[in-house]
Design a protein around this motif. Structure first.
Motif, PDB file in Angstrom:
ATOM      1  N   SER A  92      41.454  14.289  -5.599  1.00  0.00           N
ATOM      2  CA  SER A  92      41.443  14.129  -4.148  1.00  0.00           C
ATOM      3  C   SER A  92      42.780  13.563  -3.679  1.00  0.00           C
ATOM      4  O   SER A  92      43.786  13.646  -4.388  1.00  0.00           O
ATOM      5  CB  SER A  92      40.270  13.236  -3.743  1.00  0.00           C
ATOM      6  OG  SER A  92      40.227  13.101  -2.336  1.00  0.00           O
ATOM      7  N   GLN A  93      42.770  12.947  -2.502  1.00  0.00           N
ATOM      8  CA  GLN A  93      44.025  12.514  -1.887  1.00  0.00           C
ATOM      9  C   GLN A  93      44.676  11.356  -2.635  1.00  0.00           C
ATOM     10  O   GLN A  93      44.032  10.599  -3.344  1.00  0.00           O
ATOM     11  CB  GLN A  93      43.738  12.078  -0.458  1.00  0.00           C
ATOM     12  CG  GLN A  93      43.145  13.216   0.354  1.00  0.00           C
ATOM     13  CD  GLN A  93      42.893  12.841   1.786  1.00  0.00           C
ATOM     14  OE1 GLN A  93      43.425  11.872   2.289  1.00  0.00           O
ATOM     15  NE2 GLN A  93      42.075  13.620   2.437  1.00  0.00           N
ATOM     16  N   SER A 111      44.841  17.020  -3.637  1.00  0.00           N
ATOM     17  CA  SER A 111      44.795  17.118  -2.174  1.00  0.00           C
ATOM     18  C   SER A 111      46.004  16.426  -1.555  1.00  0.00           C
ATOM     19  O   SER A 111      46.999  16.189  -2.227  1.00  0.00           O
ATOM     20  CB  SER A 111      43.491  16.516  -1.656  1.00  0.00           C
ATOM     21  OG  SER A 111      42.408  17.206  -2.209  1.00  0.00           O
ATOM     22  N   ARG A 113      48.869  14.076   0.151  1.00  0.00           N
ATOM     23  CA  ARG A 113      49.553  12.824  -0.185  1.00  0.00           C
ATOM     24  C   ARG A 113      49.594  12.520  -1.685  1.00  0.00           C
ATOM     25  O   ARG A 113      49.561  11.365  -2.091  1.00  0.00           O
ATOM     26  CB  ARG A 113      48.933  11.647   0.591  1.00  0.00           C
ATOM     27  CG  ARG A 113      49.039  11.827   2.094  1.00  0.00           C
ATOM     28  CD  ARG A 113      48.394  10.730   2.891  1.00  0.00           C
ATOM     29  NE  ARG A 113      47.003  10.995   3.188  1.00  0.00           N
ATOM     30  CZ  ARG A 113      46.550  11.720   4.214  1.00  0.00           C
ATOM     31  NH1 ARG A 113      47.390  12.237   5.065  1.00  0.00           N
ATOM     32  NH2 ARG A 113      45.267  11.918   4.395  1.00  0.00           N
ATOM     33  N   HIS A 131      49.089  18.439   1.923  1.00  0.00           N
ATOM     34  CA  HIS A 131      50.210  18.057   2.788  1.00  0.00           C
ATOM     35  C   HIS A 131      50.724  16.649   2.488  1.00  0.00           C
ATOM     36  O   HIS A 131      50.015  15.819   1.953  1.00  0.00           O
ATOM     37  CB  HIS A 131      49.819  18.184   4.256  1.00  0.00           C
ATOM     38  CG  HIS A 131      48.720  17.265   4.692  1.00  0.00           C
ATOM     39  ND1 HIS A 131      47.408  17.660   4.742  1.00  0.00           N
ATOM     40  CD2 HIS A 131      48.744  15.979   5.088  1.00  0.00           C
ATOM     41  CE1 HIS A 131      46.677  16.647   5.156  1.00  0.00           C
ATOM     42  NE2 HIS A 131      47.451  15.613   5.368  1.00  0.00           N
ATOM     43  N   GLU A 149      51.785  22.127   0.306  1.00  0.00           N
ATOM     44  CA  GLU A 149      51.597  22.302   1.750  1.00  0.00           C
ATOM     45  C   GLU A 149      52.682  21.560   2.528  1.00  0.00           C
ATOM     46  O   GLU A 149      53.555  20.918   1.943  1.00  0.00           O
ATOM     47  CB  GLU A 149      50.204  21.776   2.140  1.00  0.00           C
ATOM     48  CG  GLU A 149      49.095  22.399   1.335  1.00  0.00           C
ATOM     49  CD  GLU A 149      48.166  23.264   2.158  1.00  0.00           C
ATOM     50  OE1 GLU A 149      48.338  23.343   3.376  1.00  0.00           O
ATOM     51  OE2 GLU A 149      47.262  23.858   1.552  1.00  0.00           O
TER      52      GLU A 149
ATOM     53  N   GLU B 287      37.008  19.751  -2.745  1.00  0.00           N
ATOM     54  CA  GLU B 287      37.303  19.028  -1.510  1.00  0.00           C
ATOM     55  C   GLU B 287      37.675  20.034  -0.433  1.00  0.00           C
ATOM     56  O   GLU B 287      38.622  20.799  -0.627  1.00  0.00           O
ATOM     57  CB  GLU B 287      38.456  18.058  -1.754  1.00  0.00           C
ATOM     58  CG  GLU B 287      38.810  17.231  -0.541  1.00  0.00           C
ATOM     59  CD  GLU B 287      39.775  16.093  -0.881  1.00  0.00           C
ATOM     60  OE1 GLU B 287      39.494  15.319  -1.800  1.00  0.00           O
ATOM     61  OE2 GLU B 287      40.814  16.002  -0.216  1.00  0.00           O
ATOM     62  N   PRO B 290      41.805  20.369   4.842  1.00  0.00           N
ATOM     63  CA  PRO B 290      41.886  19.898   6.221  1.00  0.00           C
ATOM     64  C   PRO B 290      42.074  21.056   7.195  1.00  0.00           C
ATOM     65  O   PRO B 290      42.790  22.015   6.892  1.00  0.00           O
ATOM     66  CB  PRO B 290      43.120  18.983   6.216  1.00  0.00           C
ATOM     67  CG  PRO B 290      43.847  19.275   4.948  1.00  0.00           C
ATOM     68  CD  PRO B 290      42.867  19.833   3.986  1.00  0.00           C
TER      69      PRO B 290
END
Lengths: 223, 299
Positions: A92-93, A111, A113, A131, A149, B287, B290
């Motif tokens: 994940s992030q 994901s 960051r 991103h 991204e 996930e 966005p």
């Protein structure tokens, strides 16, 4: 191999057991997305987590080799100091956020960051990153075998980014740079260390253009 | 913070187990939202009758008298049954007619939902207690969404809990906070004829989507429009009579995990809420990206 069953052992107790071991091989069973697994280890342990994990898995790791047989939640390997953390699925992030050292390998995608504020950690992602990856990255390497991204390397300092696939809009002050023989050699080492059979020739290098405020010597007069 | 969960059954054989699969998902998210909890359940249609889930904040309602008045007003059958602090009213009319009649006959009542299959129940208190009070584990149906609340933008009240419903068989749960909800609320009240029951920003989002759906947009189109008009942080889970959708803001400030297998689609703020679903070990778990609309409809 010492089994720790998280269906019957609390996370704090499991972590305490790992943190107090000097060496050995451990398997954490039934993680079921629990947060903060295998955090704060400081010895050369071999830890295998048998499933998906929640937030901050392997955070602050020193010397241990941790593998996760599934996906990882937010902040996997955050502030890692050394050792190795291998996520077999997606992350994940904020994977590897603020990491100082060691190697974080993510076989799948990471994901947004990924590598934010990294300070020396090496991160190798088999898939793509979201991103604003490597945002304000200070040192270390981020290797992305897929795409990146928008906002890659925004406000980056001295970290080095290698991307094989497509890159969205680069972040502020991040530019494509020449792939020197030294960079190619380092990239080859990192891909080998990660066990990913990728051709280093496919990658491009990105880094800081050093045009932001902090890089201007004239601004020293403000102090 | 707040936690959100959703479970959409693809395998009809599981429908009798919907509540028992969903209840532990919601309770697992207690740490993200300990002050209130709520859920929306899409049950079997009430034989063409309209349903309204209502809450009486004063606790003084004369229910038999209200139902008698309702029968006269709609010139048809109507019944009610209590479920904890809420009351489910079924009436032989269209959902819009039922809502209008209740607004007129009992303006103090809070209408939590209207529709043909949707029922919304929500209360303040620990999620585990809310789940017990409403006997969630016994509920059957096709899909549910739920929310555990840690209030930030408005008071901790029954009405301020999620899910929100402002259109027939439409409901929404929200993790995040919207920054342009005042302007959007005024626009929807003025141009869309939407009325709001609370000061809650998430209710404005529900009203926004209801307005677009009423104007003929598909669920996917309404959510896409939201990407331009809603400013702030959000992960939404949306339920319609036969659909289920998830949308995260373009910056992905709030978490979400999706899982899908042959039998079901599930979403949660964190994977641990999905960890005990049957077959999750072999499900695809990912996930959501966005700014991308994910949605499913019943085959």
């Amino acid at each position: 191999m010492i089994a720790i069953d998280l269906a019957t052992t609390a996370v704090r107790d499991a972590n305490r057991q790992l943190q107090s071991a000097a060496d050995g091989r451990f398997e954490m069973l039934n993680p079921r997305g629990a947060h903060a697994l295998a955090c704060g280890l400081s010895a050369p342990l071999d830890v295998h987590v048998a499933g998906h994990v929640g937030y901050y898995c392997g955070g602050m790791n020193q010397h241990a080799a941790i593998s996760v047989a599934g996906n990882a939640g937010v902040g996997v390997g955050e502030n890692m100091m050394s050792g190795r953390l291998h996520v077999r699925g997606d992350a994940s992030q904020s994977a590897g956020a603020t990491g100082h050292g060691g190697l974080l390998v993510i076989d799948g995608n990471a994901s947004a960051r990924c590598g934010i504020a990294m300070k020396g950690i090496d991160i190798v992602v088999g898939g793509s990153v979201g991103h604003n990856s490597a945002f304000m990255a200070q040192a270390g390497h981020l290797v992305v075998c897929g795409d990146a991204e928008d906002g890659l390397g925004d406000s980056i300092y001295e970290a080095v980014i290698f991307v094989a696939g497509a890159v969205g809009a680069l972040g502020a002050d991040c530019v494509e740079k020449e792939m020197t023989a030294d960079h190619l050699a380092r990239l080859t080492e990192l891909l080998a260390a990660a066990g990913l059979g990728q051709d280093p020739a496919r990658f491009r290098r990105y880094g800081s253009a050093r045009q932001l405020y902090n890089f201007k010597v004239d601004n020293l007069s403000a102090y | 913070m707040c936690g959100i969960v959703g479970l959409f059954l693809k395998n009809e054989a599981l429908r009798t187990r919907l509540g028992s699969l969903f209840a532990p998902m919601l309770v697992e998210m207690s740490g993200r939202g300990p002050d209130s909890a709520g859920f929306a359940v899409f049950r079997e249609d009430a034989g063409g009758r309209a349903k309204a889930s209502v809450f009486d904040p004063d606790g003084a309602m004369d229910w038999p008298a209200l139902i008698a008045d309702l029968r006269t007003a709609i010139d048809g059958a109507a019944d009610f049954q209590h479920l904890a602090t809420h009351t489910l009213i079924e009436a032989a009319c269209a959902p819009a007619e039922l809502r209008q009649a209740l607004d007129r006959l009992a303006p103090a009542l809070r209408i939590m939902s209207t529709g043909g299959s949707l029922e919304i129940y929500k209360e303040i208190g620990a999620p585990a207690d809310v789940v017990d009070r409403f006997a969630v584990a016994q509920m059957a149906g096709s899909h549910m969404i739920g929310h555990t609340r840690m209030a930030t933008e408005s008071a901790v009240t029954t009405e301020g809990a999620h899910p929100f419903n402002t259109g027939e068989d439409l409901c929404l749960v929200h993790n995040g906070s919207l920054s342009n909800h005042h302007a959007l609320r005024r626009r929807l009240e003025r141009d869309g004829g939407i009325t709001f029951q609370t000061e809650n920003d998430s209710e404005v989002a529900a009203g926004y989507f209801a307005h677009h759906l009423a104007a003929g947009a598909t669920l996917g189109e309404a959510l896409e429009a939201g990407l331009s008009d809603l400013d702030g942080f959000y992960t939404f889970a949306v339920g319609t009579r036969d659909g289920f959708a998830v949308l995260r803001d373009p910056i992905a400030c709030k978490p979400a995990v999706l899982a899908e297998c042959d039998d079901w689609v599930a979403m949660a703020s964190e994977f641990r809420a999905l960890a005990n679903l049957p077959g999750v070990d072999n499900a695809r778990v990912w996930e959501p990206k966005p700014g991308v609309v994910y949605h499913w409809t019943q085959a």
